[in-house]
Write a protein that holds these residues in place. Structure first.
Motif, PDB file in Angstrom:
ATOM      1  N   ARG A  71      12.156  23.091  11.176  1.00 21.97           N
ATOM      2  CA  ARG A  71      12.622  23.925  12.293  1.00 21.97           C
ATOM      3  C   ARG A  71      12.240  25.392  12.135  1.00 21.97           C
ATOM      4  NH1 ARG A  71      18.633  22.022  14.373  1.00 21.97           N
ATOM      5  NH2 ARG A  71      18.225  19.784  14.470  1.00 21.97           N
ATOM      6  N   GLY A  72      11.200  25.656  11.389  1.00 25.14           N
ATOM      7  CA  GLY A  72      10.762  27.030  11.175  1.00 25.14           C
ATOM      8  C   GLY A  72       9.458  27.329  11.892  1.00 25.14           C
ATOM      9  N   ILE A  73       8.917  28.484  11.605  1.00 24.21           N
ATOM     10  CA  ILE A  73       7.626  28.914  12.150  1.00 24.21           C
ATOM     11  C   ILE A  73       7.076  29.980  11.208  1.00 24.21           C
ATOM     12  CG2 ILE A  73       8.406  30.835  13.595  1.00 24.21           C
ATOM     13  CD1 ILE A  73       5.945  28.185  14.784  1.00 24.21           C
ATOM     14  N   ASP A  74       5.777  30.048  11.077  1.00 22.13           N
ATOM     15  CA  ASP A  74       5.158  31.061  10.223  1.00 22.13           C
ATOM     16  C   ASP A  74       3.992  31.693  10.974  1.00 22.13           C
ATOM     17  OD1 ASP A  74       4.124  32.654   8.276  1.00 22.13           O
ATOM     18  OD2 ASP A  74       3.848  31.084   6.772  1.00 22.13           O
ATOM     19  N   ILE A  75       4.255  32.838  11.564  1.00 24.43           N
ATOM     20  CA  ILE A  75       3.210  33.527  12.332  1.00 24.43           C
ATOM     21  C   ILE A  75       2.507  34.604  11.495  1.00 24.43           C
ATOM     22  CG2 ILE A  75       4.285  33.083  14.565  1.00 24.43           C
ATOM     23  CD1 ILE A  75       5.386  35.924  14.519  1.00 24.43           C
ATOM     24  N   SER A  76       2.717  34.560  10.180  1.00 23.81           N
ATOM     25  CA  SER A  76       2.097  35.548   9.302  1.00 23.81           C
ATOM     26  C   SER A  76       0.853  35.015   8.603  1.00 23.81           C
ATOM     27  CB  SER A  76       3.102  36.017   8.244  1.00 23.81           C
ATOM     28  OG  SER A  76       3.409  34.976   7.339  1.00 23.81           O
ATOM     29  N   VAL A  77       0.478  33.752   8.852  1.00 24.18           N
ATOM     30  CA  VAL A  77      -0.610  33.140   8.092  1.00 24.18           C
ATOM     31  C   VAL A  77      -1.939  33.864   8.309  1.00 24.18           C
ATOM     32  CG1 VAL A  77       0.429  30.855   7.898  1.00 24.18           C
ATOM     33  CG2 VAL A  77      -0.889  31.428   9.936  1.00 24.18           C
ATOM     34  N   GLY A  78      -2.180  34.375   9.496  1.00 24.13           N
ATOM     35  CA  GLY A  78      -3.415  35.110   9.749  1.00 24.13           C
ATOM     36  C   GLY A  78      -3.503  36.367   8.902  1.00 24.13           C
ATOM     37  N   ALA A  79      -2.376  37.073   8.776  1.00 31.85           N
ATOM     38  CA  ALA A  79      -2.348  38.275   7.944  1.00 31.85           C
ATOM     39  C   ALA A  79      -2.524  37.932   6.472  1.00 31.85           C
ATOM     40  CB  ALA A  79      -1.024  39.023   8.160  1.00 31.85           C
ATOM     41  N   VAL A  80      -1.940  36.819   6.040  1.00 30.20           N
ATOM     42  CA  VAL A  80      -2.087  36.392   4.643  1.00 30.20           C
ATOM     43  C   VAL A  80      -3.539  36.035   4.349  1.00 30.20           C
ATOM     44  CG1 VAL A  80      -1.377  34.683   2.916  1.00 30.20           C
ATOM     45  CG2 VAL A  80       0.302  35.603   4.522  1.00 30.20           C
ATOM     46  N   VAL A  81      -4.215  35.418   5.307  1.00 27.52           N
ATOM     47  CA  VAL A  81      -5.652  35.132   5.164  1.00 27.52           C
ATOM     48  C   VAL A  81      -6.421  36.428   4.916  1.00 27.52           C
ATOM     49  CG1 VAL A  81      -7.716  34.454   6.462  1.00 27.52           C
ATOM     50  CG2 VAL A  81      -5.700  32.991   6.484  1.00 27.52           C
ATOM     51  N   ALA A  82      -6.086  37.475   5.690  1.00 27.98           N
ATOM     52  CA  ALA A  82      -6.777  38.758   5.549  1.00 27.98           C
ATOM     53  C   ALA A  82      -6.481  39.403   4.196  1.00 27.98           C
ATOM     54  CB  ALA A  82      -6.358  39.692   6.684  1.00 27.98           C
ATOM     55  N   ILE A  83      -5.223  39.363   3.763  1.00 28.60           N
ATOM     56  CA  ILE A  83      -4.851  39.971   2.474  1.00 28.60           C
ATOM     57  C   ILE A  83      -5.540  39.244   1.320  1.00 28.60           C
ATOM     58  CG2 ILE A  83      -2.961  40.566   0.934  1.00 28.60           C
ATOM     59  CD1 ILE A  83      -1.097  40.593   3.326  1.00 28.60           C
ATOM     60  N   ALA A  84      -5.530  37.908   1.363  1.00 25.38           N
ATOM     61  CA  ALA A  84      -6.146  37.129   0.290  1.00 25.38           C
ATOM     62  C   ALA A  84      -7.639  37.431   0.179  1.00 25.38           C
ATOM     63  CB  ALA A  84      -5.921  35.642   0.536  1.00 25.38           C
ATOM     64  N   GLY A  85      -8.322  37.463   1.307  1.00 24.78           N
ATOM     65  CA  GLY A  85      -9.745  37.780   1.297  1.00 24.78           C
ATOM     66  C   GLY A  85     -10.006  39.190   0.804  1.00 24.78           C
ATOM     67  N   ALA A  86      -9.152  40.132   1.212  1.00 21.17           N
ATOM     68  CA  ALA A  86      -9.318  41.521   0.782  1.00 21.17           C
ATOM     69  C   ALA A  86      -9.085  41.667  -0.715  1.00 21.17           C
ATOM     70  CB  ALA A  86      -8.352  42.414   1.555  1.00 21.17           C
ATOM     71  N   ALA A  87      -8.072  40.981  -1.236  1.00 22.52           N
ATOM     72  CA  ALA A  87      -7.779  41.056  -2.666  1.00 22.52           C
ATOM     73  C   ALA A  87      -8.950  40.513  -3.491  1.00 22.52           C
ATOM     74  CB  ALA A  87      -6.511  40.280  -2.982  1.00 22.52           C
ATOM     75  N   ALA A  88      -9.497  39.390  -3.070  1.00 27.24           N
ATOM     76  CA  ALA A  88     -10.638  38.809  -3.781  1.00 27.24           C
ATOM     77  C   ALA A  88     -11.851  39.734  -3.718  1.00 27.24           C
ATOM     78  CB  ALA A  88     -10.980  37.447  -3.196  1.00 27.24           C
ATOM     79  N   ALA A  89     -12.098  40.316  -2.555  1.00 25.37           N
ATOM     80  CA  ALA A  89     -13.254  41.195  -2.377  1.00 25.37           C
ATOM     81  C   ALA A  89     -13.139  42.445  -3.233  1.00 25.37           C
ATOM     82  CB  ALA A  89     -13.391  41.574  -0.905  1.00 25.37           C
ATOM     83  N   MET A  90     -11.922  43.006  -3.339  1.00 25.87           N
ATOM     84  CA  MET A  90     -11.730  44.208  -4.139  1.00 25.87           C
ATOM     85  C   MET A  90     -12.006  43.930  -5.624  1.00 25.87           C
ATOM     86  SD  MET A  90     -11.090  46.540  -2.000  1.00 25.87           S
ATOM     87  CE  MET A  90     -10.603  47.858  -3.111  1.00 25.87           C
ATOM     88  N   LEU A  91     -11.565  42.791  -6.116  1.00 25.34           N
ATOM     89  CA  LEU A  91     -11.814  42.447  -7.517  1.00 25.34           C
ATOM     90  C   LEU A  91     -13.290  42.157  -7.770  1.00 25.34           C
ATOM     91  CD1 LEU A  91      -8.720  40.186  -8.303  1.00 25.34           C
ATOM     92  CD2 LEU A  91      -9.188  42.472  -9.183  1.00 25.34           C
ATOM     93  N   LEU A  92     -13.929  41.482  -6.812  1.00 27.81           N
ATOM     94  CA  LEU A  92     -15.342  41.166  -6.970  1.00 27.81           C
ATOM     95  C   LEU A  92     -16.215  42.416  -6.865  1.00 27.81           C
ATOM     96  CD1 LEU A  92     -15.523  37.862  -4.897  1.00 27.81           C
ATOM     97  CD2 LEU A  92     -15.735  38.097  -7.379  1.00 27.81           C
ATOM     98  N   ALA A  93     -15.740  43.426  -6.146  1.00 31.45           N
ATOM     99  CA  ALA A  93     -16.503  44.675  -6.038  1.00 31.45           C
ATOM    100  C   ALA A  93     -16.587  45.364  -7.391  1.00 31.45           C
ATOM    101  CB  ALA A  93     -15.858  45.595  -5.013  1.00 31.45           C
TER     102      ALA A  93
END
Length: 345
Positions: A71-93
């Motif tokens: 009975r829930g909802i999670d409308i933050s998944v798009g933002a989490v996708v962006a944060i995860a990609g950004a975190a990986a990119a910063m470390l790889l840089a």
């Protein structure tokens, strides 16, 4: 007759028919739509492209399925996708060869984000849409802070293979999505967790009264959703070879909710179908491909998608089907009565 009626009442029938009709439309428009050929040592064709592009949506939708089942909802998944990609990119840089650390950091971001949502929903008692809306807004800002508002290119070969490479001639993203789907299905079917999630969705008060730690399960479900979003973030940033804090995962949460709904999962909780969710995600991606291939203007794509989703959801509704059958029977009866009355005259 009863067997046919029972078959059409199955949860997966209408999603499968919708997907088949979309594929038939593509085949009618382009005869070689289903053709798969070899190109540079791997499979190439529209079906492969659809599976590859649907992989992140499938993964995010699996997490969304379990959240909605409680009975829930999670409308933050798009933002989490962006944060995860950004975190990986910063470390790889800073260290292009440290791919494992970058992936683990991205997954850790998803776990923390999911734990934050789960804490607000399960233990603080905040409404799911409000709790996840907070992270949806703040998370997009965090992603832009990590990237400095710029698109961060990713050039680490080991990382690019995850979302853009091939294994056994099939895109790695498809293998990742398949592995996550199988693991989730086994977790839900081979343990009591699936039953507990259904019970919480049906009656959360009763499950708490019988001693089930429903808060902990709801918390775990949101953590799982955050992890799924992080995996999708790794695939998407790897596929496009960059991290974009502003556009990565944009509106992905809406596509995930649509995929879950199309797959037959009840928004009221208590009933979910992982197989239906996968089919729903394929419908969304196939529909996107179809609208572009038949020449629908890009600005009208969302309208077409909304109309198709509306029609499928109406068809899936038992009350809507009963009303339609009632009108069809009435028209058929009137059509039969008309010749009889004419003959009497």
């Amino acid at each position: 007759m009863k067997a046919i009626k029972a078959a059409f009442q199955h949860t997966l029938v209408w999603p499968v028919l919708t997907l088949v009709l979309l594929i038939a439309l593509d085949v009618a428009h382009r005869a070689n739509f289903l053709a798969i050929s070899m190109f540079e040592g791997h499979f190439f064709g529209a079906p492969i492209d659809i599976l590859n592009r649907a992989a992140p949506l499938v993964i995010v939708s699996l997490g969304m399925t379990l959240v909605i089942a409680t009975r829930g909802i999670d409308i933050s998944v798009g933002a989490v996708v962006a944060i995860a990609g950004a975190a990986a990119a910063m470390l790889l840089a800073d260290s292009p060869g440290n791919v494992t650390t970058a992936v683990l950091a991205a997954l850790a971001v998803g776990l923390v984000a999911g734990a934050w949502n789960g804490l607000l929903v399960a233990f603080v008692g905040m409404q799911p849409i409000i709790a996840t809306l907070i992270l949806m807004v703040a998370g997009r800002g965090v992603a832009q802070l990590l990237t400095g508002g710029q698109i961060i290119p990713i050039g680490a070969p080991g990382y690019l293979v995850i979302g853009g490479g091939y294994l056994a001639r099939i895109p790695c993203a498809v293998w990742v999505a398949a592995a996550v789907t199988v693991a989730t299905a086994l977790l839900m079917s081979r343990t009591a967790l699936g039953l507990f999630i259904r019970a919480i969705g049906v009656n959360p008060v009763a499950t708490r009264l019988v001693g089930l730690r429903s808060s902990l399960i709801v918390f775990a479900v949101y953590v799982f959703s955050g992890l799924m979003a992080a995996i999708a973030g790794v695939l998407m940033s790897s596929n496009v070879r960059s991290a974009d804090g502003n556009n990565a995962g944009l509106l992905l949460e809406l596509d995930a909710i649509l995929a879950v709904t199309l797959g037959g999962t009840s928004l009221a909780g208590g009933r979910f179908s992982l197989a239906g969710t996968v089919i729903g995600a394929l419908i969304i991606q196939t529909l996107t491909y179809t609208t572009y291939s038949i020449g629908v203007p890009p600005e009208a794509t969302l309208v077409v998608k909304a109309i198709v989703v509306l029609l499928v959801c109406v068809i899936q509704s038992e009350s809507a089907r009963s009303l339609l059958v009632k009108h069809v029977k009435r028209l058929f009866s009137s059509a039969q009565a008309k010749p009889v009355s004419e003959a009497a005259k």
